[in-house]
Motif scaffolding. Structure first.
Motif, mmCIF file in Angstrom:
data_model
loop_
_atom_site.group_PDB
_atom_site.id
_atom_site.type_symbol
_atom_site.label_atom_id
_atom_site.label_comp_id
_atom_site.label_asym_id
_atom_site.label_seq_id
_atom_site.Cartn_x
_atom_site.Cartn_y
_atom_site.Cartn_z
ATOM 1 N N SER B 59 -12.012 -34.061 -15.101
ATOM 2 C CA SER B 59 -11.169 -33.382 -14.329
ATOM 3 C C SER B 59 -10.613 -34.603 -13.294
ATOM 4 O O SER B 59 -11.217 -35.521 -12.887
ATOM 5 C CB SER B 59 -11.524 -32.197 -13.464
ATOM 6 N N PRO B 60 -9.511 -34.307 -12.630
ATOM 7 C CA PRO B 60 -8.892 -35.546 -11.443
ATOM 8 C C PRO B 60 -9.988 -35.599 -10.652
ATOM 9 O O PRO B 60 -10.687 -34.697 -9.972
ATOM 10 C CB PRO B 60 -7.697 -34.546 -10.961
ATOM 11 N N ARG B 61 -10.057 -36.856 -10.105
ATOM 12 C CA ARG B 61 -11.326 -37.311 -9.321
ATOM 13 C C ARG B 61 -10.852 -37.076 -7.715
ATOM 14 O O ARG B 61 -9.597 -37.378 -7.388
ATOM 15 C CB ARG B 61 -11.629 -38.738 -9.563
ATOM 16 N N VAL B 62 -11.795 -36.500 -7.281
ATOM 17 C CA VAL B 62 -11.598 -36.177 -5.679
ATOM 18 C C VAL B 62 -12.759 -36.950 -4.893
ATOM 19 O O VAL B 62 -13.793 -37.255 -5.385
ATOM 20 C CB VAL B 62 -11.481 -34.739 -5.463
ATOM 21 N N LYS B 63 -12.199 -37.516 -3.874
ATOM 22 C CA LYS B 63 -13.505 -38.098 -2.833
ATOM 23 C C LYS B 63 -14.239 -37.041 -2.261
ATOM 24 O O LYS B 63 -13.627 -36.269 -1.406
ATOM 25 C CB LYS B 63 -12.793 -38.894 -1.726
ATOM 26 N N CYS B 64 -15.395 -36.894 -2.609
ATOM 27 C CA CYS B 64 -16.138 -35.547 -2.191
ATOM 28 C C CYS B 64 -17.063 -36.125 -0.685
ATOM 29 O O CYS B 64 -17.576 -37.072 -0.629
ATOM 30 C CB CYS B 64 -17.189 -35.323 -3.189
ATOM 31 N N GLU B 65 -16.831 -35.152 0.085
ATOM 32 C CA GLU B 65 -17.491 -35.361 1.425
ATOM 33 C C GLU B 65 -18.560 -34.144 1.631
ATOM 34 O O GLU B 65 -18.264 -33.247 1.250
ATOM 35 C CB GLU B 65 -16.571 -35.194 2.573
ATOM 36 N N TRP B 66 -19.754 -34.649 1.964
ATOM 37 C CA TRP B 66 -20.752 -33.369 2.089
ATOM 38 C C TRP B 66 -20.250 -32.610 2.964
ATOM 39 O O TRP B 66 -19.789 -32.607 4.091
ATOM 40 C CB TRP B 66 -21.861 -34.128 2.541
ATOM 41 N N GLY B 67 -20.299 -30.979 2.804
ATOM 42 C CA GLY B 67 -19.936 -30.242 3.605
ATOM 43 C C GLY B 67 -18.470 -30.007 3.792
ATOM 44 O O GLY B 67 -17.948 -29.092 4.615
ATOM 45 N N GLY B 68 -17.751 -30.417 3.022
ATOM 46 C CA GLY B 68 -16.304 -30.469 3.159
ATOM 47 C C GLY B 68 -15.687 -29.768 1.970
ATOM 48 O O GLY B 68 -16.244 -29.433 1.111
ATOM 49 N N TRP B 69 -14.154 -29.541 2.042
ATOM 50 C CA TRP B 69 -13.515 -28.621 1.020
ATOM 51 C C TRP B 69 -13.323 -29.396 -0.054
ATOM 52 O O TRP B 69 -13.266 -28.895 -1.171
ATOM 53 C CB TRP B 69 -11.946 -28.602 1.843
ATOM 54 N N SER B 70 -13.510 -30.759 0.104
ATOM 55 C CA SER B 70 -13.269 -31.598 -1.255
ATOM 56 C C SER B 70 -14.249 -30.925 -2.612
ATOM 57 O O SER B 70 -13.534 -31.071 -3.477
ATOM 58 C CB SER B 70 -13.512 -33.086 -0.792
ATOM 59 N N LEU B 71 -15.308 -30.647 -2.253
ATOM 60 C CA LEU B 71 -16.292 -30.207 -3.282
ATOM 61 C C LEU B 71 -15.692 -29.072 -3.708
ATOM 62 O O LEU B 71 -15.526 -28.786 -5.093
ATOM 63 C CB LEU B 71 -17.607 -29.832 -2.606
ATOM 64 N N VAL B 72 -14.994 -28.273 -3.085
ATOM 65 C CA VAL B 72 -14.653 -26.976 -3.684
ATOM 66 C C VAL B 72 -13.143 -27.377 -4.283
ATOM 67 O O VAL B 72 -13.065 -26.617 -5.479
ATOM 68 C CB VAL B 72 -14.092 -25.874 -2.502
ATOM 69 N N SER B 73 -12.516 -27.970 -3.762
ATOM 70 C CA SER B 73 -11.308 -28.404 -4.469
ATOM 71 C C SER B 73 -11.540 -29.054 -5.829
ATOM 72 O O SER B 73 -10.772 -28.746 -6.718
ATOM 73 C CB SER B 73 -10.325 -29.386 -3.424
ATOM 74 N N ALA B 74 -12.460 -29.899 -5.939
ATOM 75 C CA ALA B 74 -12.928 -30.446 -7.316
ATOM 76 C C ALA B 74 -13.310 -29.289 -8.019
ATOM 77 O O ALA B 74 -12.978 -29.304 -9.267
ATOM 78 C CB ALA B 74 -13.950 -31.490 -6.761
ATOM 79 N N THR B 75 -14.157 -28.557 -7.605
ATOM 80 C CA THR B 75 -14.474 -27.290 -8.674
ATOM 81 C C THR B 75 -13.414 -26.488 -9.016
ATOM 82 O O THR B 75 -13.397 -26.081 -10.299
ATOM 83 C CB THR B 75 -15.510 -26.413 -7.756
ATOM 84 N N LEU B 76 -12.514 -26.392 -8.212
ATOM 85 C CA LEU B 76 -11.176 -25.516 -8.588
ATOM 86 C C LEU B 76 -10.573 -26.334 -9.787
ATOM 87 O O LEU B 76 -9.942 -25.506 -10.514
ATOM 88 C CB LEU B 76 -10.408 -25.394 -7.374
ATOM 89 N N LYS B 77 -10.196 -27.620 -9.390
ATOM 90 C CA LYS B 77 -9.426 -28.284 -10.570
ATOM 91 C C LYS B 77 -10.272 -28.311 -11.929
ATOM 92 O O LYS B 77 -9.465 -27.854 -12.872
ATOM 93 C CB LYS B 77 -9.267 -29.583 -10.059
#
Lengths: 336, 565
Positions: B59-77
């Motif tokens: 899946s498209p790569r996202v910069k993941c930040e602990w406790g941030g939205w990026s983790l959810v956004s990566a999961t959604l994608k």
């Protein structure tokens, strides 16, 4: 006032740091293999003198724990230690004939080597007669510990130096190179340690054990310190202040919890009282190169000649780290 | 019908590749997300390692930040890709790169096939979770968190405080009841689809982007809005320590993990070769239908947290040195202190040991040496009887003794001749039980042959010490259980206090007093006190002794051993 004290501590740290850099000139490389060091390696730093008999087991013990590279300073050995070490593939060796006392008992050299080769790495600083024991050391390599410390954002790992002694007089037993010295010196004092806080360095000051019981009963204040912090994630500007008992900046000394919890900690099995010790302490007493001009060694030599038996009916025999944990000498903390 | 895995990786990519291969080869489609902080070279190496598998997608790569939205956004994608590309996936399992399957894929498939309409996701309302960090539970959903908790802790805390003070509150979107839970879930295709295709998804996303740690609440909350059974537990075994970071599993956990019957465990130490070899080479056709049962592992980790936060009471060591106000027990066990009894009775410790079974020492803090039981020079834990060593840190001496002898009740004598420093320690220790007969220190003086002027001086000194000691014991903040008798009262009727003493101290069930201790000869003691008074000293600690031979009238009864009933 506390600001002034903090400033002075900072000044002391900078002074020691610069001193370590200056003292690098004491060291002459005999065998520099530091290019082999990989980024994740855990380094062992050690200063020694005439330890040929102990070296084979020492190196094997720490290789088994997963030490990647040994940085060793040989302070004028005459028994072939230097030649032996130079042959080892994972040892970088420096030699010096400068005064041990003037380098603050080797600490300056250690500080320099740690700064030069250990930045950002975990370094383990032990003597040849100290064996590092940590929770789960029989099943997990030292890398597991440092990974866990990294994940927990802990920069240093404390230990209690546990003096090991044989049953019977220290001169009665003989040691063959390569043998596990704990087989001979397998006894220790389980519960006579006294602790007080050192507010200046935010550290604990632990005394006690067989040396206090036998050698310093009449002057307990002078009994040697038993708290050591041998495993440190080396950051720029870190310095060991006195041996590995205390570091600066002093946050590194906070290896204990003062709100009731237990942090993970280990032990250093200290097998000083091997057979060689008796001759050794007289030798060191005359050299007067040790802490407090070898006064400690003088006491040992005198007392050991009078009454060589350290063992008593309440001594415990070493089994494994779990025994030490149950006895309350070390703790798993929240590492499970 | 199969189960699809979404895998989030940021580290230990070799292991992640190994796990991905394990699942993909067993016909489980994979969508992998790799943190964009991983270097391009490492990512390429990872992708090449699983290139031959056609059911693995990235899946498209996202910069993941602990406790941030990026983790959810990566999961959604990744979820969108999963639903689009792999229609055969009936359940979708969210895993991380450090997860390890503990049971065979076929068992997992069977388990999920039997529960075709059930989503496994821990989802609990904020009021019911005890494990939130930083005291933020419902406030996670009503405040704003523009600062990083890990890197800008000061700003984070200050901004939370400010919002609290200003009573700022965000509006929670209509129809939502915030739920939280472990971020590792296993949803049915239907539930996941419903969440992704929800007409209000934009609105929810906008809201959750500002929630703290949305990966623990986004799916957990939204799954409740849609039909389908929700089983509020995670199939992934994942335990958190007191800092909120996951516990790590090592080789020595092998048997524990095997017996836990969980499907997936997190997080595994990447170098735990034995675990990886064992669990990845398991039998693919096993038919174990057991329910996951992580009870034992739970207990081990709960214990670890307890050890880290509360520690072992009464233990002082290199990693535990509680300040006075924080200790949860200065000492590790109850113990008894007898003051005056040693002076009043012959061989009191031995009698006490016979009557109650406790380990009774003499004057542990005596001036010449620590009088350990049975006259030993060194005691349990190699404690020395040297008085200087002891007085160097007498608190440590006592706590060491109690720690070394835990399991056996300790008792010792104390008096004004002993090192007094320790009194300031045990008086404030709830484990201490102190019994005092005041003034009994005069009995040895009464029996001594020293010149009377010396006796008088010594009596004055001891009385002063004892008086100060009693003031301490009667203070308002004393935590020890203290009983005090004056010597006159005690000698008058010693049996009752002795019986009470045996009952309080005794470790045995039979607590009937069968033998009284032999009291010392007190004939003439009253006269002795009178002599002291005549010399100008006032011995008041003993209570009122008639100056004649008053108390001796009852003596014969008490002095000889006897049996009650």
């Amino acid at each position: 006032m506390s600001i002034l004290r903090a400033y002075r501590r900072g000044a002391r740290r900078r002074r020691l740091y610069l001193r370590a850099i200056r003292k690098r000139r004491d060291l002459t490389a005999v065998q520099n293999r530091t290019r082999q060091i990989r980024p994740n390696d855990i380094l062992l730093i050690c200063t020694l003198r005439n330890e040929l008999k102990r070296l084979p087991f020492f190196l094997d013990y720490y290789r088994d724990l997963g030490i990647g590279h040994f940085l060793i300073v040989d302070n004028g050995s005459t028994d072939g230690s230097r030649e032996y070490l130079a042959q080892q593939g994972d040892v970088s060796l420096w030699t010096t004939s400068e005064s041990y006392a003037k380098s603050r008992f080797g600490v300056d050299w250690v500080n320099w080597l740690a700064r030069r080769y250990g930045l950002g790495k975990w370094i383990l600083c032990v003597d040849v007669d100290e064996f590092f024991i940590y929770p789960f050391c029989d099943t997990r390599p030292i890398r597991a510990l440092t990974d866990w410390l990294d994940a927990s954002e802990i920069r240093s790992f404390g230990t209690l130096m546990l003096d090991m002694y044989p049953k019977g007089a220290a001169s009665d037993v003989s040691y063959t190179p390569g043998q596990d010295p704990v087989e001979i010196c397998s006894w220790f004092d389980a519960g006579n340690y006294t602790i007080s806080r050192n507010w200046e360095y935010a550290s604990l000051w632990v005394q006690g054990g067989p040396r206090a019981r036998k050698f310093f009963a009449d002057k307990p204040y002078e009994a040697p310190a038993l708290n050591k912090i041998p495993l440190v994630k080396w950051g720029r500007g870190n310095v060991f202040v006195s041996s590995t008992h205390t570091l600066l900046p002093r946050g590194l000394n906070l290896v204990f919890d003062d709100q009731g919890g237990e942090k993970a900690c280990g032990c250093l099995l200290h097998v000083k009282f091997l057979d060689a010790f008796l001759n050794r302490s007289e030798d060191e007493m005359h050299r007067a190169e040790h802490y407090k001009a070898g006064r400690e060694y003088r006491t040992y030599a005198e007392k050991l000649r009078e009454d060589p038996e350290l063992w008593c009916k309440w001594s415990e025999q070493y089994i494994n780290w779990r025994q030490l944990e149950i006895l309350g000498l070390m703790s798993k903390g929240n590492w499970a | 019908m199969t189960v699809g895995f979404i895998m989030l990786c940021h580290d230990a990519l070799e292991r992640a590749a190994q796990i991905a291969r394990h699942w993909a080869e067993r016909d489980c489609p994979m969508v992998i997300h790799v943190d964009s902080r991983v270097s391009a070279a490492r990512f390429r190496k990872f992708r090449d390692a699983v290139k031959d598998l056609d059911n693995v997608a990235f899946s498209p790569r996202v910069k993941c930040e602990w406790g941030g939205w990026s983790l959810v956004s990566a999961t959604l994608k990744a979820s969108e890709i999963m639903l689009r590309e792999f229609p055969q996936a009936h359940h979708i399992y969210l895993a991380s790169g450090t997860c390890l399957p503990l049971r065979s894929v076929s068992e997992l498939k069977t388990y999920l096939a039997e529960r075709a309409d059930t989503s496994f996701i821990e989802s609990v309302t904020t009021a019911d979770v005890p494990w939130t960090k930083g005291g933020l539970d419902s406030e996670r959903f009503t405040l704003r968190f523009p600062f990083s908790w890990k890197k800008q802790r000061f700003l984070f805390d200050a901004y939370v405080q400010l919002q609290r003070r200003l009573k700022f509150k965000r509006r929670i979107p209509y129809g939502i009841r915030p739920h939280m839970g472990s971020q590792w879930w296993c949803l049915t295709r239907r539930s996941l689809k419903a969440i992704l295709e929800d007409p209000r998804r934009r609105e929810f996303e906008r809201y959750f982007q500002r929630v703290w740690i949305p990966d623990e609440s986004y799916f957990q909350t939204l799954v409740r809005l849609h039909p389908g059974r929700v089983e509020s537990r995670s199939l992934t075994l994942s335990k958190f320590d007191f800092q909120g970071k996951p516990h790590i599993f090592y080789d020595d956990h092998l048997q524990l993990l095997r017996r836990s019957d969980c499907f997936v465990a997190r997080k595994i130490w990447p170098q735990a070769d034995r675990l990886y070899t064992h669990f990845l080479s398991g039998d693919d056709n096993s038919t174990n239908l057991a329910e996951p049962n992580p009870g034992k592992i739970d207990r081990i980790f709960a214990k670890a947290i307890e050890r880290r936060t509360r520690g072992r009471a009464g233990l002082y060591m290199v990693s535990r040195f509680p300040r006075a106000e924080y200790d949860n027990g200065r000492t590790c066990a109850r113990y008894s202190i007898f003051e005056g009894f040693g002076d009043l009775f012959h061989d009191f410790p031995n009698w006490l040991h016979r009557a109650t079974g406790v380990r009774a020492h003499g004057h542990l803090f005596g001036p010449d040496r620590a009088e350990f039981a049975d006259g030993q020079r060194v005691y349990s834990g190699a404690l020395s009887d040297n008085p200087r060593l002891r007085d160097y840190n007498c608190n440590a001496f006592l706590t060491n003794l109690l720690w070394n002898t835990r399991g056996e009740r300790q008792a010792f004598l104390f008096g004004p001749r002993d090192t007094q420093d320790i009194a300031g320690f045990f008086a404030f220790d709830p484990n201490a039980e102190i019994k005092v007969v005041t003034g009994a220190w005069a009995v040895p003086l009464f029996q001594s042959d020293a010149p009377f002027s010396e006796i008088r001086r010594e009596a004055a000194r001891l009385q002063k010490i004892e008086s100060a000691h009693l003031n301490l014991l009667r203070g308002p903040h004393v935590k020890a259980r203290v009983s005090i008798w004056s010597m006159a009262d005690f000698v008058e009727a010693p049996l009752e206090p002795l019986q009470g003493l045996v009952e309080d101290t005794g470790t045995w069930n039979a607590r009937k007093l069968t033998e009284a201790p032999r009291m010392k000869e007190l004939t003439g003691f009253g006269q002795f006190l009178q002599n002291l008074k005549n010399e100008g000293m006032n011995p008041y600690m003993m209570g009122d002794f008639p100056s004649g031979d008053g108390p001796d009238v009852e003596k014969p009864d008490i002095r000889k051993p006897y049996i009650v009933r």
